[in-house]
Design an enzyme around this catalytic site. Structure first.
Site, PDB file in Angstrom:
ATOM      1  N   HIS A  84       5.827   3.934   5.083  1.00 28.34           N
ATOM      2  CA  HIS A  84       4.899   5.248   5.135  1.00 28.34           C
ATOM      3  C   HIS A  84       4.682   6.053   6.388  1.00 28.34           C
ATOM      4  CE1 HIS A  84       1.898   3.702   1.487  1.00 28.34           C
ATOM      5  NE2 HIS A  84       2.978   4.026   1.127  1.00 28.34           N
ATOM      6  N   TYR A  94      -4.104   9.625   0.908  1.00 36.11           N
ATOM      7  CA  TYR A  94      -4.618   8.794   0.049  1.00 36.11           C
ATOM      8  C   TYR A  94      -5.579   9.291  -1.294  1.00 36.11           C
ATOM      9  CZ  TYR A  94      -2.230   4.999   2.393  1.00 36.11           C
ATOM     10  OH  TYR A  94      -1.427   4.223   2.991  1.00 36.11           O
ATOM     11  N   GLU A 134      -1.666   1.496   9.064  1.00 36.82           N
ATOM     12  CA  GLU A 134      -0.706   2.521   9.481  1.00 36.82           C
ATOM     13  C   GLU A 134      -1.119   3.265  10.456  1.00 36.82           C
ATOM     14  OE1 GLU A 134      -0.466   4.939   5.744  1.00 36.82           O
ATOM     15  OE2 GLU A 134       0.433   3.014   4.820  1.00 36.82           O
TER      16      GLU A 134
END
Length: 142
Positions: A84, A94, A134
């Site tokens: 990602h 998201y 992330e």
């Protein structure tokens, strides 16, 4: 999440094991139709080969199986998170995924309102976990 919502998610595990790829194929169809601007972030060869829908189906299954303790899948999420980060996936992507996933669940599972709400809450929890990991990866990259 409530105990009832956790139970709903766990009750979906057999369906995800059997029909997870059907769900993710429907998900991608919805997402690419409703949000064509995200399409360049995806390898269309992996869509055609089924590799990407299969990978997403596995991610959803793992999350459902570990909804009570997502730390159990941290290593897996870190692996996905590295991809990602390379693709520049951001926190703001998201909600798009969540909206499309809920549509796919509704379309394929004829899900009732309680099931959809459970998945909405579960997705929020799962997305937050991915985003946290992330963001750590982005910091390491900087």
């Amino acid at each position: 999440m409530t105990k009832e919502q956790i139970e709903i998610i766990k009750n979906c595990i057999p369906i995800l094991q059997k029909n997870g790829e059907d769900l993710t194929k429907e998900f991608y169809k919805i997402m690419f139709n409703d949000y064509p601007e995200v399409k360049p972030m995806f390898n269309m060869e992996k869509q055609t080969s089924g590799e990407q829908p299969k990978a997403l189906a596995m991610a959803i299954l793992k999350a459902a199986q570990n909804i009570e303790n997502l730390e159990n899948i941290k290593a897996y999420v870190e692996h996905v998170g590295k991809t990602h980060v390379k693709l520049n996936v951001k926190k703001e992507h998201y909600p798009i995924v969540g909206a499309c996933l809920l549509k796919a669940i509704k379309n394929l599972l004829n899900a009732d309102e309680n099931t959809l709400k459970a998945w909405e809450v579960a997705y929020g929890k799962i997305a937050d976990f991915y985003i946290q990991i992330e963001e750590e990866l982005y910091k390491k990259q900087a």
